[in-house]
Design an enzyme around this catalytic site. Structure first.
Site, short mmCIF file in Angstrom:
data_model
loop_
_atom_site.label_atom_id
_atom_site.label_comp_id
_atom_site.label_asym_id
_atom_site.label_seq_id
_atom_site.Cartn_x
_atom_site.Cartn_y
_atom_site.Cartn_z
N GLU A 61 0.87 -1.18 0.00
CA GLU A 61 0.00 0.00 0.00
C GLU A 61 0.90 1.22 0.00
OE1 GLU A 61 -2.73 0.42 3.33
OE2 GLU A 61 -3.77 2.03 2.26
N ASN A 105 -11.98 -3.30 0.31
CA ASN A 105 -10.89 -3.56 1.26
C ASN A 105 -11.47 -3.96 2.60
OD1 ASN A 105 -8.26 -3.58 2.45
ND2 ASN A 105 -8.69 -1.56 3.27
N GLU A 106 -11.59 -3.02 3.53
CA GLU A 106 -12.12 -3.37 4.86
C GLU A 106 -13.57 -2.92 4.95
OE1 GLU A 106 -9.41 -1.64 7.72
OE2 GLU A 106 -8.25 -3.50 7.82
N CYS A 119 -6.59 0.78 2.85
CA CYS A 119 -7.61 1.84 2.87
C CYS A 119 -7.48 2.77 1.68
CB CYS A 119 -7.48 2.67 4.15
SG CYS A 119 -7.87 1.75 5.63
#
Ligand code: AHR
Length: 661
Positions: A46, A372-373, A241
């Site tokens: 990331e 993603n989350e 994120c």
């Protein structure tokens, strides 16, 4: 004979620390179990902590296209010896993906009027390694005919110079080469114009030539080397994120990251402002490291590419913005086009772009993460049409679904995860992604976490985890030996459950010593140097030695540390190609442990490889000053027979490769 045995027994009892039974590890190598996935250990990339711009992406100029919020962020106007003039941003609406350029008006040249770029906390340059300077430029009224570029060292003396002439009234890309006279991690760049009048500039780039595989627009070779040394099974990108964005306008859009550099849409990095204690106002994404470069990197590493795509949801810790379901079509189209970009024939629209960029052969992408989350019913509502569209068109693509963030840190976490698992059991994505950012003790106490997972449900991707020595988001977290060993203990549990845990990766991957937002991180670097944390060496040892099949083992007599955790944590696998049993053993105790290895159902070779990672104190760590303080030590040991004693040092991770016949 009997007497000798008794003496031997007495000796063992005397040697065994008070209260310790004899530890025994019994492996039946004649009965290998299920295959271990070749993608069991991978890496998570990331752009956080200056991971891409200022890190892996080797560009030395910050804000090269003047598209940061403040057009001159990273730049300063230079006026030497009576020089007068000004510089300001101009907006060119005909180029909406990169609208700004810089206009420079020089009234008095004096001893020099120009610009200074500070780089990413300076520029790392090496003696004798040329750096290519290029810029787009045109002259306006007046007599500006050229420019002089200076590379300035941290002592403010000039380390290299080059000149560009031949400016015309039309935009052109002009180049010259700077060859540093010495090595400096804090160099900076000056550009001084010759003449008086108006000149426009854009896309000012300074690129070292010693990139990975010597590629133009390439990556920092030392950082890629550290990844390559791990032989990762997959490369997850671009996050994290960053996929979601603070709001949807800042989400990661892969189409903005491919093609000509000047058409890549510079976007603020969400880690710019995420942590009040670590603001990084100069953190933007140039996307010089974009999706094409990520696929190339995965190919270079021999890793399966694993892109994660935004599913119409911004980060739920931030704005949690949603795209209405009826407006989701362009997001889904982005996912389908991405698969075509990676795998499609050169006759297809996106396959042709890949070919035009230099890679006619497909990248053979097999997996795609949707979100993603993400969590909540809004996620499920969006996942369903995404999954249907992808599977209808590309049934072979394996989907990865999320379980939110770590259950202990997001609102109503544990209940959300249960809710999501209920859905995944029905919707059957191939992989479900779980994240753990917890204290080290949790990792040690939960080596059995996967023992009772449903074997008939989706497989597991442990997509982000790291022991937090102080707490999640704490700037005081360190990459200590304790964190690394407790993670290793947890990993033995993953490996013992390799029939259900098919992929895993530590997160985050990179941290710039002066520009990080989040720690701990697997690999640390400054502008010239880099090193692997102890955690890196744990990941690498697992990744280089996964074995091909599980092999059950019984471990007995291990002292407990508390009700939930054991002093020795073991996994055993079988490498059918090397014909070796691999034993991984993590001694988290402060005492040496001696264990008897019993190899049943097989004959053993004469010697084995023993690799030990250990240090004197649990707080020990590698640092830039002492990068090799804790690194694996390899020896060859004799094997007396199918039953023999092995010593496990205090605070150690030991790996044995035992040849069997
Ligand atoms: O690894 C840092 C962040 O932790 C990732 O961006 C996110 O997925 C998780 O919350």
């Amino acid at each position: 004979m009997i007497k000798q045995c008794v003496v031997g027994l007495l000796l063992i009892i005397l040697l065994a620390p008070a209260g310790y039974a004899q530890v025994r590890i019994t492996v039946d190598a004649s009965r290998p179990g299920e295959a271990i996935s070749p993608t069991m250990y991978g890496v998570f990339f990331e752009d956080i902590n200056f991971g891409a711009d200022g890190g892996l992406y080797a560009e030395l100029v910050k804000n090269r296209s003047f598209e940061f919020d403040l057009p001159l962020r990273g730049w300063r106007i230079l006026k030497r010896g009576g020089a007068e003039g000004r510089a300001y941003a101009v907006r060119n609406e005909a180029r909406p993906r990169n609208p700004r350029y810089l206009r420079i008006e020089i009234d008095e040249q004096g001893l020099g009027f120009g610009l200074h770029n500070e780089g990413f906390r300076g520029m790392g340059v090496k003696q004798g390694v040329p750096c290519n300077l290029s810029l787009e430029t045109r002259r306006g009224k007046g007599n500006v005919t050229g420019l002089r570029a200076e590379l300035v060292g941290s002592d403010q003396t000039t380390m290299a110079e080059c000149r560009i002439t031949g400016l015309t009234e039309n935009w052109q890309t002009l180049k010259c080469r700077l060859v540093p006279s010495r090595t400096d991690s804090k160099a900076t760049l000056n550009i001084l114009f010759q003449g008086e009048g108006t000149v426009d500039i854009d896309m000012v780039s300074l690129f070292p030539t010693d990139t990975w595989k010597k590629r133009e627009n390439g990556l920092r070779a030392d950082l890629v080397q550290l990844l390559s040394d791990m032989k990762p099974g997959f490369l997850r990108f671009p996050g994290g994120c960053i996929v979601e964005g603070f709001d949807l306008s800042q989400r990661y859009q892969w189409k903005n990251t491919v093609g000509d550099l000047k058409d890549r849409v510079v976007t603020i990095n969400r880690w710019n402002f995420e942590f009040k204690h670590r603001p990084t106002p100069d953190y933007y994404q140039s996307f010089g490291l974009g999706f094409y470069e990520y696929f190339l990197l995965a190919e270079d590493l021999g890793a399966e590419p694993m892109p994660i795509i935004n599913c119409g949801m911004a980060c739920q810790f931030n704005t949690a913005e949603l795209t209405p379901l009826e407006e989701l079509a362009p997001y889904i189209q982005d996912a389908l086009d991405l698969i075509e970009f990676a795998n499609g024939p050169v006759s297809s629209r996106w396959g042709k772009l890949r070919a035009d960029l230099g890679h006619p052969l497909p990248f053979n992408m097999k997996m795609l993460g949707i979100g993603n989350e993400q969590w909540g019913p809004q996620y499920i509502e969006r996942y369903i049409p995404f999954a249907k569209a992808v599977k209808d068109r590309y049934p072979g693509i394996k989907l990865i679904a999320a379980t939110g963030s770590d259950g202990t840190i997001f609102p109503n976490g544990e209940a959300e995860i249960e809710y999501l698992w209920e859905q995944w059991r029905k919707l059957k994505p191939e992989f479900v992604d779980e994240h753990f950012y917890r204290d080290p003790e949790w990792f040690l106490e939960n080596t059995d976490w996967y023992d009772n997972y449903d074997r008939s449900g989706p497989k597991l991707f442990v997509g982000e985890y790291a022991a937090q020595s102080v707490g999640v988001g704490s700037p005081d977290n360190r990459n200590t030996l304790k964190c690394a060993l407790y993670e290793a203990a947890f990993m033995t549990g993953m490996e013992r459950n390799a029939d259900v845990v098919r992929m895993s990766c530590y997160a985050p991957l990179f941290g710039h010593e002066e520009a990080w937002q989040w720690r701990p991180d697997l690999i640390w670097f400054d502008n010239l140097k880099s090193y692997g944390s102890v955690n890196y060496h744990v990941q690498k040892l697992f990744s280089l030695n996964p074995g091909t099949h599980m092999v059950p083992s019984q471990v007995s007599g291990v002292p407990g540390i508390n009700v939930k955790s054991r002093m020795l944590n073991v996994s055993t696998t079988w490498d059918k190609n090397a014909r070796e049993v691999i034993v991984k053993a993590v001694n988290v105790g402060e005492r040496l442990l001696t264990a008897t290895m019993d190899l049943k159902g097989t004959q053993v070779g004469k010697t084995m490889k023993v690799i030990v990672l250990s240090s004197g104190k649990l707080t020990d760590e590698n640092t830039l000053e002492e990068p090799d303080k804790i690194v694996p030590q390899e020896t060859i040991a004799k094997i007396p027979g199918t039953s023999f004693d092995v010593e496990f040092k205090p605070y150690s991770f030991t790996l044995l490769r035992i040849p069997v016949k």
